[in-house]
Design an enzyme around this catalytic site. Structure first.
Site, PDB file in Angstrom:
ATOM      1  N   LYS A 156       0.806  -1.220   0.000  1.00 13.15           N
ATOM      2  CA  LYS A 156       0.000   0.000   0.000  1.00 13.15           C
ATOM      3  C   LYS A 156       0.844   1.279   0.000  1.00 13.15           C
ATOM      4  O   LYS A 156       0.545   2.254   0.687  1.00 13.15           O
ATOM      5  CB  LYS A 156      -0.984   0.015   1.180  1.00 13.15           C
ATOM      6  CG  LYS A 156      -1.825  -1.244   1.302  1.00 13.15           C
ATOM      7  CD  LYS A 156      -2.433  -1.688  -0.027  1.00 13.15           C
ATOM      8  CE  LYS A 156      -3.440  -0.706  -0.576  1.00 13.15           C
ATOM      9  NZ  LYS A 156      -3.945  -1.127  -1.926  1.00 13.15           N
ATOM     10  N   HIS A 182       7.490  -7.378  -2.857  1.00 14.21           N
ATOM     11  CA  HIS A 182       7.452  -6.740  -1.540  1.00 14.21           C
ATOM     12  C   HIS A 182       8.674  -7.150  -0.717  1.00 14.21           C
ATOM     13  O   HIS A 182       8.700  -6.941   0.503  1.00 14.21           O
ATOM     14  CB  HIS A 182       6.177  -7.136  -0.779  1.00 14.21           C
ATOM     15  CG  HIS A 182       4.922  -6.548  -1.341  1.00 14.21           C
ATOM     16  ND1 HIS A 182       4.842  -5.240  -1.774  1.00 14.21           N
ATOM     17  CD2 HIS A 182       3.684  -7.081  -1.530  1.00 14.21           C
ATOM     18  CE1 HIS A 182       3.609  -4.995  -2.206  1.00 14.21           C
ATOM     19  NE2 HIS A 182       2.893  -6.092  -2.076  1.00 14.21           N
ATOM     20  N   SER A 205      -4.419   2.434   4.732  1.00  9.40           N
ATOM     21  CA  SER A 205      -4.747   1.910   3.405  1.00  9.40           C
ATOM     22  C   SER A 205      -4.751   0.383   3.422  1.00  9.40           C
ATOM     23  O   SER A 205      -5.615  -0.258   2.814  1.00  9.40           O
ATOM     24  CB  SER A 205      -3.746   2.436   2.379  1.00  9.40           C
ATOM     25  OG  SER A 205      -4.055   1.958   1.088  1.00  9.40           O
TER      26      SER A 205
END
Length: 308
Positions: free
Chosen positions: A44, A100, A125
């Protein structure tokens, strides 16, 4: 509330089904080429947004893909979501990928666009991203989510765990001026998208002004929201909902408002204090910066000095 909250425990159990050890290992063992470009982020912080920017820059306006992760694959999930071949050639060059991974786990030898975002905004988020997918409204509060889930992350204990946002940041911070690393901030993308797209284009070796202009237009929030339920939907849900124990049609939204301030506004003081304490424990200890804005401003000064 303690981490024994039933809703939180159920959420953690569901999330644990997202990644398989075999699939993650295969993704992270990928050997990239030197001109491959990776979007490297905690969750996010503008990942989908940058996937779109990369694809539009290299393609000059292609929107024929079914899902953005079909053309800019998520390496940790590639095997578990349709067995995507990471070695395959892409329709446009350079090849682009999403990850990630923190620095120690990330495949080495490519180019890396690393993006960070103000922590309260990123965590808020993520809360909204998982709500309606991994937990239902009312099952987990924002405070529980942040203090008993997000801030409990740390250095990955096994291959299917992502590093915490702060450990991720510290791991890449010392590489911020490497020639194959472009360090960016989500807020800069919000404030001046055109400048960021131009930076990314230069990093990729793209000089075509028309292509850059097209990429700016097609990576605006207004443009991307028109495809939010299709091309920018969550590819992982289609393949992994069953393994996570959630309904087949459970879904999340990848493109939201992108607010830089709402996270802080929605959190109570105790939650914000917990985030600040963790920042000082992890990031402050390693970098000396007292908060996110201080780090961001220091980077901008460094960047300006390098340019001069």
């Amino acid at each position: 509330m303690s981490a024994d909250c039933p809703g939180l425990q159920l959420m953690k159990q569901r999330i644990s089904g997202l990644l398989t050890e075999e699939g993650t290992r295969m993704g992270l063992s990928f050997k990239p080429r030197s001109d491959d470009v990776f979007v490297v982020t905690p969750g996010k912080t503008g990942t989908t947004w940058m996937q779109q920017i990369l694809h539009q820059l290299r393609s000059g306006g292609d929107m024929s893909f079914d899902n953005i992760s079909d053309v800019v694959p998520f390496i940790e999930m590639a095997y578990d979501t349709g067995k995507i071949d990471l070695e395959a050639e892409h329709s446009y060059q350079p090849r682009c990928y999403k990850t990630h991974a923190w620095y120690p786990a990330c495949p080495k030898g490519a180019k890396y666009i690393v993006i960070y975002r103000e922590p309260c905004a990123a965590f808020y988020s993520l809360f909204n991203f998982l709500k309606g997918w991994m937990f239902q409204p009312g099952e987990v509060t924002l405070s529980e989510f942040v203090t008993d889930f997000v801030l409990h992350k740390g250095v990955p204990k096994n291959i299917t765990n992502f590093a915490s946002d702060f450990d991720h940041l510290v791991s890449w911070w010392e590489h911020r001026h490497d020639s194959n690393v472009l360090f960016l901030f989500f807020e800069d993308m919000k404030e001046d998208l055109e400048s960021v797209v131009k930076k990314v284009a230069a990093f990729m070796g793209i000089q075509d002004e028309e292509r850059i202009k097209k990429a700016v237009e097609m990576s605006s929030f207004e443009f991307m929201k028109g495809y939010v339920s299709t091309k920018f939907s969550l590819r992982e849900a289609r393949y992994r909902n069953k393994a996570c124990g959630v309904p087949d049609d459970a879904m999340s939204v990848l493109i939201a408002t992108g607010s830089a301030t709402k996270g802080r506004e929605m959190m109570d003081d105790k939650t914000k204090e917990a985030i600040q304490a963790k920042w000082l424990e992890v990031v402050g200890k390693q970098t000396g910066f007292q908060d996110y804005n201080e780090l961001r401003n220091a980077f901008k000064k460094e960047e300006n000095q390098i340019v001069l």
